[in-house]
Design a protein around this motif. Structure first.
Motif, PDB file in Angstrom:
ATOM      1  N   UNK A 228       0.751  -1.067   0.045  1.00 50.99           N
ATOM      2  CA  UNK A 228       0.092  -0.120  -0.104  1.00 50.99           C
ATOM      3  C   UNK A 228       0.686   1.190   0.094  1.00 50.99           C
ATOM      4  N   UNK A 229       2.055   1.184   0.592  1.00 56.10           N
ATOM      5  CA  UNK A 229       2.839   2.344   0.810  1.00 56.10           C
ATOM      6  C   UNK A 229       3.468   2.810  -0.483  1.00 56.10           C
ATOM      7  N   UNK A 230       4.040   1.405  -1.207  1.00 58.36           N
ATOM      8  CA  UNK A 230       4.481   1.558  -2.382  1.00 58.36           C
ATOM      9  C   UNK A 230       3.653   2.276  -3.362  1.00 58.36           C
ATOM     10  N   UNK A 231       2.327   1.836  -3.496  1.00 56.93           N
ATOM     11  CA  UNK A 231       1.587   2.452  -4.370  1.00 56.93           C
ATOM     12  C   UNK A 231       1.208   4.064  -4.045  1.00 56.93           C
ATOM     13  N   UNK A 232       1.272   4.188  -2.697  1.00 57.32           N
ATOM     14  CA  UNK A 232       1.044   5.714  -2.265  1.00 57.32           C
ATOM     15  C   UNK A 232       2.494   6.485  -2.763  1.00 57.32           C
ATOM     16  N   UNK A 233       3.497   6.085  -2.554  1.00 57.51           N
ATOM     17  CA  UNK A 233       4.894   6.482  -3.013  1.00 57.51           C
ATOM     18  C   UNK A 233       4.873   6.810  -4.597  1.00 57.51           C
ATOM     19  N   UNK A 234       4.589   5.623  -5.326  1.00 55.56           N
ATOM     20  CA  UNK A 234       4.393   5.868  -6.705  1.00 55.56           C
ATOM     21  C   UNK A 234       3.544   7.222  -7.277  1.00 55.56           C
ATOM     22  N   UNK A 235       2.447   7.120  -6.545  1.00 52.20           N
ATOM     23  CA  UNK A 235       1.612   8.142  -6.878  1.00 52.20           C
ATOM     24  C   UNK A 235       2.159   9.739  -6.437  1.00 52.20           C
ATOM     25  N   UNK A 236       2.793   9.685  -5.166  1.00 55.06           N
ATOM     26  CA  UNK A 236       3.416  10.955  -4.744  1.00 55.06           C
ATOM     27  C   UNK A 236       4.558  11.498  -5.560  1.00 55.06           C
ATOM     28  N   UNK A 237       5.483  10.386  -5.991  1.00 52.68           N
ATOM     29  CA  UNK A 237       6.562  10.625  -6.741  1.00 52.68           C
ATOM     30  C   UNK A 237       6.122  11.147  -8.151  1.00 52.68           C
ATOM     31  N   UNK A 238       5.057  10.601  -8.637  1.00 54.46           N
ATOM     32  CA  UNK A 238       4.531  11.286  -9.876  1.00 54.46           C
ATOM     33  C   UNK A 238       4.060  12.579  -9.885  1.00 54.46           C
ATOM     34  N   UNK A 239       3.405  12.960  -8.720  1.00 53.08           N
ATOM     35  CA  UNK A 239       3.028  14.286  -8.532  1.00 53.08           C
ATOM     36  C   UNK A 239       4.063  15.220  -8.233  1.00 53.08           C
ATOM     37  N   UNK A 240       5.065  14.643  -7.368  1.00 55.07           N
ATOM     38  CA  UNK A 240       6.304  15.261  -7.339  1.00 55.07           C
ATOM     39  C   UNK A 240       7.128  15.765  -8.836  1.00 55.07           C
ATOM     40  N   UNK A 241       6.809  14.878  -9.514  1.00 55.15           N
ATOM     41  CA  UNK A 241       7.712  14.930 -11.018  1.00 55.15           C
ATOM     42  C   UNK A 241       6.844  16.119 -11.660  1.00 55.15           C
ATOM     43  N   UNK A 242       5.514  16.081 -11.480  1.00 57.32           N
ATOM     44  CA  UNK A 242       4.562  17.053 -12.214  1.00 57.32           C
ATOM     45  C   UNK A 242       5.056  18.375 -11.651  1.00 57.32           C
ATOM     46  N   UNK A 243       4.972  18.359 -10.244  1.00 62.13           N
ATOM     47  CA  UNK A 243       5.294  19.764  -9.619  1.00 62.13           C
ATOM     48  C   UNK A 243       6.900  20.175 -10.033  1.00 62.13           C
ATOM     49  N   UNK A 265     -11.043   6.534 -14.084  1.00 58.77           N
ATOM     50  CA  UNK A 265     -10.642   5.663 -13.113  1.00 58.77           C
ATOM     51  C   UNK A 265      -9.289   4.938 -13.047  1.00 58.77           C
ATOM     52  N   UNK A 266      -8.385   5.745 -13.403  1.00 60.20           N
ATOM     53  CA  UNK A 266      -6.983   5.058 -13.341  1.00 60.20           C
ATOM     54  C   UNK A 266      -6.549   4.345 -12.347  1.00 60.20           C
ATOM     55  N   UNK A 267      -6.074   3.385 -12.134  1.00 65.17           N
ATOM     56  CA  UNK A 267      -5.669   2.546 -10.774  1.00 65.17           C
ATOM     57  C   UNK A 267      -4.348   3.243 -10.075  1.00 65.17           C
ATOM     58  N   UNK A 268      -3.498   3.297 -10.885  1.00 68.32           N
ATOM     59  CA  UNK A 268      -1.995   3.692 -10.568  1.00 68.32           C
ATOM     60  C   UNK A 268      -1.799   5.018  -9.819  1.00 68.32           C
ATOM     61  N   UNK A 269      -2.388   6.092 -10.107  1.00 66.99           N
ATOM     62  CA  UNK A 269      -2.569   7.367  -9.416  1.00 66.99           C
ATOM     63  C   UNK A 269      -3.632   7.795  -8.577  1.00 66.99           C
ATOM     64  N   UNK A 270      -3.217   8.319  -7.411  1.00 67.92           N
ATOM     65  CA  UNK A 270      -4.281   8.956  -6.707  1.00 67.92           C
ATOM     66  C   UNK A 270      -4.629  10.311  -7.191  1.00 67.92           C
ATOM     67  N   UNK A 271      -5.768  10.334  -8.022  1.00 68.39           N
ATOM     68  CA  UNK A 271      -6.109  11.673  -8.596  1.00 68.39           C
ATOM     69  C   UNK A 271      -6.544  12.669  -7.617  1.00 68.39           C
ATOM     70  N   UNK A 272      -7.153  12.108  -6.561  1.00 70.97           N
ATOM     71  CA  UNK A 272      -7.480  13.168  -5.585  1.00 70.97           C
ATOM     72  C   UNK A 272      -6.358  13.951  -5.004  1.00 70.97           C
ATOM     73  N   UNK A 273      -5.401  13.450  -4.843  1.00 66.11           N
ATOM     74  CA  UNK A 273      -4.169  14.030  -4.414  1.00 66.11           C
ATOM     75  C   UNK A 273      -3.542  14.832  -5.789  1.00 66.11           C
ATOM     76  N   UNK A 274      -3.584  14.290  -6.738  1.00 69.01           N
ATOM     77  CA  UNK A 274      -2.997  14.888  -7.796  1.00 69.01           C
ATOM     78  C   UNK A 274      -3.696  16.120  -8.118  1.00 69.01           C
ATOM     79  N   UNK A 275      -4.878  16.312  -8.068  1.00 72.39           N
ATOM     80  CA  UNK A 275      -5.611  17.475  -8.238  1.00 72.39           C
ATOM     81  C   UNK A 275      -5.354  18.552  -7.571  1.00 72.39           C
ATOM     82  N   UNK A 276      -4.581  18.448  -6.276  1.00 69.65           N
ATOM     83  CA  UNK A 276      -4.338  19.607  -5.554  1.00 69.65           C
ATOM     84  C   UNK A 276      -3.365  20.204  -6.186  1.00 69.65           C
TER      85      UNK A 276
END
Length: 694
Positions: A228-243, A265-276
């Motif tokens: 679960x934390x790996x999936x959260x990290x991948x999402x956060x790292x992608x968001x960090x790259x976007x930033x 409904x993409x599985x790999x990224x938490x779009x709710x966090x990305x939207x911020x």
């Protein structure tokens, strides 16, 4: 009845002041046609003819912009943007990071991704790059700085289209180090990490940070907290790259909005966090229409997605990509039947989109997308059915400017969290052959959609207080604080509806030890003692109790999942028909404070049950419906409002002609301005936009 203390605005300003109308356009790839200067001139003529006013440009153009390291060629892009400006056409200018050029992969192989088996990829495909790589980040900064310096003040540019459909993960040494740093920030110590991941199981306790790695098929994959934390990290790292991508854009042109096109409904990224960190939400919709006689199932799925993307920022969004005809990558590439282009495009508008855009403008001559739908076919002229559909829709959008910026007045909401989704699919029980979380969510949403109930799709950290009805399907991962918010929601007068397999684990994927449904046990007044996973051929049934408070009756089929629950102060509304738990509760209601909390303990398979149930819940809770009338099956209605007027989009996905009796007389047709009374007739794939005073 719950009410928010700060109501949402009824109307938002346009996405760009340069273009205060509905944006209508497509992805445009002029760099594929630099060998033929006549193509640009013809494209401009056709864009005007199709009533297209905006293009997304430069999405995969890195090799054309920088053919060699440090050698930039912007002249072709200058020419395109200048020609746009001369002709009243605008551009979402893309950063090209979605696909790196071959010279970069050859000179700097570290930019290429390493798969979970720890093998580095060869050059090719899209998003085949490491979001953590210092070299790739440096190259992206250099390119984006050049683009921002050259084009941020260009009159044709309305905003930045950042990269393209982010996704995927990398397991290289850079990413392993970044994962460990992420964990150190989250947990602070190895002791805290080991407790959260329950690593005493199978003697997996970590004694050094260097021992922690990403999940691997030839290594660790069974520590659920780690997964679960790996999936959260991948999402956060992608968001960090976007930033990282937008830093030079925002530094040089802070006034230009940035968007990134998301996927359904993409599985790999938490779009709710990305939207911020995204200025305006955009997404790419590619329904598989006409697979069955009725398109209601597909229509409701994409309606859910439209509602999700609108709800991420609670404001209008962008339909960045759709196809004007067919795709080339679905199992069957079926043409849109007459009327479906208008219906599916205006469905997005009904749910809050202020744009309709396509992939693509002109079909590629070669490679993998040469048969993907486009406004301009290989024949190269406007005398096609698809072009006529696009041009007709452009005229319709031009006449709907008063709808621009309006909101969808939702008083119902469905809870949907990405980390809950990830945890459910990793749970190893009770049905490893298919827990069907997404299908469960859609069962609830489909019933509200059929009723014409505008609905938001929200997360656990969102405010619940502005809603009258909150639907919580399979909230397997449920934090204590979220449970407390739901309890307060009910006490304040809200109606809560929760399904089976909820309140099982906390945010670390550790089981609640106070009896399921964990933080909701008191609120719902039930104890879920155990859950039975049924084989595909197994069936049970829900029998509604005579004289129940919902006034519902009948017997409904149950399959896949049955919870054995005990009523602890709640009233039993329906019971099981079969098995050793026959006569035990399936549907309950608990009165708490001024509100009510319902619990459904099994997966009922009949849509008719959900329609009857939600029809009563919506009525009792006083939830707003678009039309106060019975809608035919497969016909739905969705409202947008500016506070003074409501625009009701009545949409026919049933696959047959339909008649809708209206609930009041003072309607006008928003397209024609004519008065509408009594009833409306909808052809196959038909849509009517009704306007009324609020």
């Amino acid at each position: 009845m719950s009410r928010s203390s700060t109501p949402k605005p009824m109307k938002y300003p346009p996405i760009s002041d340069k273009l205060p109308v509905f944006m209508h356009g497509a992805d445009y790839n002029p760099d594929q046609w630099l060998h033929d200067p006549q193509v640009l001139a013809e494209d401009i003529r056709l864009m005007k003819l199709a009533h297209c006013n905006v293009m997304a440009i430069g999405i995969f153009s890195w090799a054309s912009l920088e053919p060699e390291e440090g050698v930039y060629q912007f002249e072709w892009l200058d020419r395109v943007l200048d020609t746009f400006a001369e002709n009243g056409i605008y551009a979402w200018l893309a950063t090209p990071s979605g696909a790196r050029p071959a010279w970069m992969s050859e000179k700097y192989p570290e930019v290429l991704r390493v798969e979970k088996n720890r093998v580095r990829n060869l050059h090719g495909m899209r998003h085949n790059h490491c979001f953590t790589s210092p070299v790739y980040r440096e190259k992206v900064t250099q390119m984006n700085t050049k683009l921002a310096e050259r084009y941020s003040k260009h009159p044709a540019v309305v905003g930045w289209h950042v990269s393209n459909e982010y996704g995927g993960e990398c397991h290289c040494d850079y990413c392993q180090d970044a994962f460990r740093d992420w964990l150190k920030r989250k947990y602070g110590s190895l002791d805290a990490l080991n407790r959260a991941w329950w690593t005493n199981f199978w003697s997996h306790t970590y004694t050094s940070w260097s021992q922690v790695e990403s999940p691997a098929p030839h290594g660790e994959m069974m520590v659920h907290g780690q997964n679960l934390d790996w999936r959260r990290f991948v999402s956060d790292q992608t968001i960090d790259f976007y930033k990282h991508e937008i830093e030079p854009l925002k530094r040089i042109s802070p006034e230009l909005p940035c968007t990134v096109n998301m996927m359904d409904l993409f599985y790999g990224l938490d779009y709710r966090e990305f939207a911020k960190v995204v200025d305006v939400i955009s997404w790419d919709a590619y329904p598989m229409w006409h697979e069955t006689d009725s398109d209601a199932g597909v229509g409701s799925w994409f309606a859910f997605n439209h509602d999700l993307f609108r709800s991420l920022k609670q404001k209008p969004f962008m339909l960045m990509e759709s196809t004007p005809s067919l795709t080339n990558w679905q199992p069957v590439s079926k043409l849109k039947r007459p009327g479906m282009h208008k219906l599916s495009s205006l469905q997005a508008v009904a749910h809050g989109s202020d744009t309709v855009q396509y992939f693509q403008w002109r079909k590629s001559r070669g490679s993998s997308e040469k048969f993907h739908g486009a406004v301009i076919d290989h024949v190269g002229h406007e005398h096609t059915r698809v072009f006529e559909d696009v041009a007709s829709l452009g005229q319709t959008l031009a006449g709907l400017t008063e709808v621009l910026g309006t909101t969808v007045p939702a008083e119902a909401a469905i809870l949907f969290d990405w980390d809950n989704r990830w945890a459910i699919h990793d749970s190893q029980g009770p049905r490893n052959k298919g827990i069907h979380y997404e299908e469960t969510v859609m069962q609830q949403y489909r019933a509200l959609w059929e009723l014409g109930v505008p609905t938001d799709i929200i997360g656990s950290f969102d405010d619940f207080s502005g809603y009258k009805l909150l639907v919580v399907p399979m909230a397997y991962l449920l934090r204590e604080e979220t449970g407390a918010k739901m309890e307060q929601f009910v006490k304040d007068g809200g109606t809560l509806f929760v399904t089976y397999w909820s309140g099982i684990v906390d945010e670390n994927d550790l089981c609640h030890l106070t009896g399921f449904p964990g933080p909701l046990r008191k609120t719902l007044g039930v104890w879920a003692e155990e859950i039975d996973g049924l084989h595909d051929h197994d069936r049970n049934a829900l029998i509604l109790e005579d004289g129940n408070s919902l006034g519902l009756s009948g017997t409904y089929e149950i399959h896949e999942l049955c919870e054995h629950i005990h009523a602890e102060g709640s009233k039993v509304l329906g019971v099981y028909r079969d098995d050793f738990y026959a006569g035990k509760p399936v549907l309950t209601v608990n009165e708490l404070g001024q509100g009510k909390a319902y619990y459904l303990a099994a997966r009922v398979s009949d849509l008719a049950f959900y329609e009857a149930l939600y029809g009563k819940l919506v009525q009792d809770a006083g939830v707003h419906r678009a039309l106060d009338t019975e809608l035919p099956a497969g016909v739905t209605a969705t409202p947008r409002t500016d506070g003074a007027h409501e625009y009701v989009f009545v949409q026919n996905f049933s696959g047959r002609a339909a008649r809708v009796e209206l609930d009041r007389q003072s309607y006008t047709d928003a397209e024609t301005g004519r008065a509408v009374e009594g009833a409306i007739e909808l052809p196959v794939n038909g849509i009517v936009i009704l306007k009324r005073e609020v």
